[in-house]
Design a protein around this motif. Structure first.
Motif, mmCIF file in Angstrom:
data_model
loop_
_atom_site.group_PDB
_atom_site.id
_atom_site.type_symbol
_atom_site.label_atom_id
_atom_site.label_comp_id
_atom_site.label_asym_id
_atom_site.label_seq_id
_atom_site.Cartn_x
_atom_site.Cartn_y
_atom_site.Cartn_z
ATOM 1 N N LYS A 51 -79.271 -29.635 -31.387
ATOM 2 C CA LYS A 51 -80.452 -30.302 -30.849
ATOM 3 C C LYS A 51 -80.118 -31.019 -29.554
ATOM 4 N N ASP A 52 -81.036 -30.938 -28.571
ATOM 5 C CA ASP A 52 -80.853 -31.667 -27.305
ATOM 6 C C ASP A 52 -82.166 -32.328 -26.924
ATOM 7 N N ASN A 53 -82.107 -33.212 -25.967
ATOM 8 C CA ASN A 53 -83.322 -33.854 -25.447
ATOM 9 C C ASN A 53 -83.495 -33.522 -23.971
ATOM 10 N N GLY A 54 -83.250 -32.222 -23.674
ATOM 11 C CA GLY A 54 -83.292 -31.753 -22.293
ATOM 12 C C GLY A 54 -84.681 -31.370 -21.837
ATOM 13 N N VAL A 55 -84.735 -30.360 -20.945
ATOM 14 C CA VAL A 55 -85.989 -29.985 -20.282
ATOM 15 C C VAL A 55 -86.975 -29.315 -21.221
ATOM 16 N N ARG A 114 -89.078 -32.807 -23.843
ATOM 17 C CA ARG A 114 -88.593 -33.585 -24.987
ATOM 18 C C ARG A 114 -87.369 -32.949 -25.637
ATOM 19 N N GLY A 115 -87.073 -31.677 -25.315
ATOM 20 C CA GLY A 115 -85.871 -31.073 -25.841
ATOM 21 C C GLY A 115 -86.109 -29.870 -26.725
ATOM 22 N N THR A 116 -84.990 -29.297 -27.190
ATOM 23 C CA THR A 116 -85.012 -28.064 -27.980
ATOM 24 C C THR A 116 -84.039 -28.197 -29.134
ATOM 25 N N VAL A 117 -84.385 -27.546 -30.271
ATOM 26 C CA VAL A 117 -83.473 -27.497 -31.407
ATOM 27 C C VAL A 117 -83.401 -26.059 -31.911
ATOM 28 N N PHE A 118 -82.141 -25.590 -32.119
ATOM 29 C CA PHE A 118 -81.881 -24.275 -32.677
ATOM 30 C C PHE A 118 -81.371 -24.470 -34.105
ATOM 31 N N HIS A 119 -81.970 -23.717 -35.065
ATOM 32 C CA HIS A 119 -81.530 -23.772 -36.464
ATOM 33 C C HIS A 119 -80.939 -22.416 -36.837
ATOM 34 N N VAL A 120 -79.662 -22.417 -37.215
ATOM 35 C CA VAL A 120 -78.988 -21.181 -37.627
ATOM 36 C C VAL A 120 -78.796 -21.227 -39.137
ATOM 37 N N THR A 131 -79.542 -30.088 -20.435
ATOM 38 C CA THR A 131 -79.811 -31.505 -20.677
ATOM 39 C C THR A 131 -79.332 -32.306 -19.463
ATOM 40 N N GLY A 132 -80.180 -33.202 -19.019
ATOM 41 C CA GLY A 132 -79.827 -34.003 -17.849
ATOM 42 C C GLY A 132 -78.732 -35.028 -18.159
ATOM 43 N N GLU A 133 -78.261 -35.687 -17.096
ATOM 44 C CA GLU A 133 -77.206 -36.698 -17.284
ATOM 45 C C GLU A 133 -77.691 -37.837 -18.178
ATOM 46 N N LYS A 134 -76.731 -38.407 -18.905
ATOM 47 C CA LYS A 134 -76.986 -39.469 -19.889
ATOM 48 C C LYS A 134 -77.912 -38.984 -21.011
ATOM 49 N N GLY A 135 -77.934 -37.654 -21.210
ATOM 50 C CA GLY A 135 -78.720 -37.099 -22.304
ATOM 51 C C GLY A 135 -77.952 -37.140 -23.606
ATOM 52 N N ASN A 136 -78.506 -36.435 -24.582
ATOM 53 C CA ASN A 136 -77.911 -36.473 -25.915
ATOM 54 C C ASN A 136 -77.981 -35.073 -26.536
ATOM 55 N N VAL A 137 -76.842 -34.601 -27.068
ATOM 56 C CA VAL A 137 -76.763 -33.324 -27.797
ATOM 57 C C VAL A 137 -76.231 -33.616 -29.189
ATOM 58 N N GLN A 138 -76.901 -33.041 -30.220
ATOM 59 C CA GLN A 138 -76.556 -33.371 -31.609
ATOM 60 C C GLN A 138 -76.278 -32.097 -32.393
ATOM 61 N N LEU A 139 -75.159 -32.125 -33.153
ATOM 62 C CA LEU A 139 -74.781 -31.005 -34.014
ATOM 63 C C LEU A 139 -74.906 -31.470 -35.464
#
Length: 584
Positions: free
Chosen positions: A511-515, A569-575, A489-497
């Motif tokens: 979840k992230d809003n990275g590459v 737009r990002g990636t989300v992993f569901h465990v 995820t680039g700078e000023k991005g967002n990661v959500q747990l």
């Protein structure tokens, strides 16, 4: 019922016909016999009768009264009719058994059949015998008329005897026929009925065995045959079911082709591999039903060389490919007569994938080890060649060597860790984990890394949920996922747990809003050493083994991991983890 009574009715009608025919024959024989006797008697006594008539007509000692008395005594009427038709003598009136009408009828018959004048005739119950005579100058016919009541009585007695005999015979036939029907015909019909049922496939049919003689033997033989057929059918059915179950539950596809090239049998595994249904293959030529040249060539080689042949070919399935090994063998009868061929298809896709994974693993490990080792060796040689005398260059090179050795150590550690979790005896230390507290303790570990990249780390893990699992291994999973999310995820991005609880399981999402990850690359991200962006991954310090370790640990907990991603737009992993850990 009508068919059962038909033989008895036939025998009864036959006996009645025979008895009636016998009665008619006896009546005719009796009639002929009596006529013959009367003819002989009258023929013998005719001269005596003529003498009486001559004496009467010539006016001698014979008077009319004596002539009448004579006629009455011998019970024979005398009538003499001249050729002119004049009745010169007539003693019929003294015989009460002969009436005038019968007399006139007899006279007419005699006049009409002159050529049969010497033959006696029977009219009703009266016998007449004509005798042409010439008495003196008078020519005519002397007719002797004698009643034969005894003949009628005898005929009646004959018919009475025949009737009684017929009645007794019918009764005897009824009892004998009933006995024959009960002891022979009915058992035979019952056996025939059972035979018809056996011919229709009803092998449970049985007949009564209480009969004697040949009928009883037939009934017993039919029942023995039925029992044997039932046993054979049951045994054959069981064998067919067992064979069908074995063939259909084989893990390998099977196809049977006869000597003319027509498909006779396919199993479920074959249909699962090639698609369609049994009716698309059975009864058709193999080269019309199976559109694969490799299989056609295998079949042709078996027909040509009459020996077992093994070939490997690739079966395309939509966007995937399946590797199959086909083994074909000829089929011969006990007399070495050609009967066809059998083909068995073994799915070796997993073996091919395993072989390719081994090759890729060796290549990737060699490549991953080569880079840090080359760097360490190169900078070491540079230092030994004199660069270490330059203090600034010495520090720079040693830092590079330290970084590359750390990368090498990380790679080896991940390889050892992956090898450990892939072992069959891999052991989890199961304990009760409060998921909200557990995830909250992990956030500070990656918080510093996120802050360095000016990334906002958000959490939504409220509640109090207990899950059974290995806390140390699950810690590896979620730290790896959150670290990857921050790294990509680039700078000023967002990661959500996020954390969600369900009835029997929980889902933890990172979840992230990275590459993001290209859609065609998503299925491969859990492979060893696979990187979407290889240069970026190395710069981030990744070894390419982290997600492979994550996947194995989650599966060891009987859970699952899913990925949804869009490029840019990002990636989300569901465990997904179950609340209760089971060893099944």
């Amino acid at each position: 019922m009508r068919s059962k009574a038909r033989p008895l009715l036939t025998y009864t009608i036959l006996v009645i016909i025979v008895m009636v025919s016998l009665g008619i024959l006896l009546a005719q024989l009796t009639r002929s016999y009596f006529i013959t006797i009367l003819e002989e008697r009258i023929s013998v006594e005719s001269e005596y009768f003529v003498t009486y008539v001559e004496g009467f007509l010539q006016g001698e000692a014979v008077t009319r009264d004596s002539l009448n008395n004579f006629s009455e005594e011998i019970n024979t009427s005398l009538v003499f009719v001249s050729d002119d038709g004049e009745k010169l003598i007539d003693t019929v009136e003294v015989n009460e058994e002969v009436n005038e009408e019968t007399k006139d009828r007899i006279i007419n018959l005699v006049n009409q059949n002159e050529e049969e004048m010497r033959e006696g005739k029977l009219v009703e119950d009266v016998f007449y015998y004509p005798l042409p005579q010439t008495i003196g100058d008078t020519s005519g016919t002397l007719i002797l008329i004698s009643p034969v009541d005894s003949l009628s009585n005898i005929t009646k007695n004959i018919w009475l005897i025949i009737g009684m005999t017929l009645l007794i015979g019918l009764i005897a036939i009824f009892f004998i026929g009933f006995n024959v029907f009960a002891n022979y015909i009915r058992p035979i019909r019952a056996a025939a009925g059972v035979a018809d049922e056996l011919a229709k496939g009803n092998y449970k049919a049985r007949t009564y065995e209480g009969h004697f003689g040949e009928a009883g033997q037939l009934s017993r033989s039919i029942n023995i045959l039925a029992r044997n057929l039932q046993k054979m059918t049951t045994s054959k059915g069981m064998q067919e079911n067992q064979l069908e179950a074995v063939i259909n539950n084989m893990g390998s596809g099977l196809i049977l082709i006869d000597e003319k090239g027509y498909i006779q049998l396919v199993n479920r595994a074959f249909i699962d591999s090639f698609g369609g249904s049994r009716r698309d293959y059975v009864g058709f030529l193999y080269h019309d039903s199976i559109p694969f040249t490799a299989i056609h060539e295998t079949v042709q080689n078996i027909y040509m060389f009459e020996e077992t042949v093994s070939e490997t070919f690739i079966l395309p399935l939509d966007i995937d490919r399946k590797h199959l090994e086909v083994t074909g063998a000829p089929i011969f009868s006990d007399r070495k007569k050609w009967k066809g061929i059998v083909l068995v298809f073994h799915d070796i896709t997993n073996l091919k994938k395993l072989e390719q994974m081994r090759k890729d693993f060796v290549a990737n490990v060699s490549h991953e080890l080569k880079t840090p080792i080359t760097s360490i060796r190169g900078f070491s040689e540079t230092l030994l060649d004199g660069a270490m005398k330059d203090e600034q260059m010495l520090v720079q090179f040693l830092e590079i060597i330290l970084k590359e050795s750390g990368r090498l150590q990380s790679l080896i550690q991940d390889l050892l860790e992956l090898s450990k979790v892939e072992r069959e005896d891999f052991h989890l230390t199961i304990e009760q984990i409060n998921m909200q507290n557990f995830l909250s303790d992990l956030v500070p570990i990656v918080q510093h890394h996120a802050e360095n990249k000016n990334i906002t780390l958000e959490t939504n893990i409220e509640g109090h949920t207990v899950v059974e699992g290995d806390s140390s291994r699950l810690k590896q999973v979620f730290i790896n996922l959150m670290s990857n999310a921050i790294n990509y995820t680039g700078e000023k991005g967002n990661v959500q747990l996020d954390f969600k609880e369900y009835e029997d399981h929980v889902i933890v999402s990172v979840k992230d809003n990275g590459v993001g990850i290209p859609e065609e690359e998503v299925p491969r991200i859990f492979e060893r050493f696979y990187r979407v962006d290889k240069a970026r991954s190395r710069n981030s310090g990744g070894t390419g083994l982290g997600l492979a370790i994550v996947k194995h640990i989650v599966e060891a907990h009987h859970g699952s991991i899913q990925v949804h991603s869009e490029v840019g737009r990002g990636t989300v992993f569901h465990v997904k983890l179950f609340k209760e850990f089971t060893n099944n």
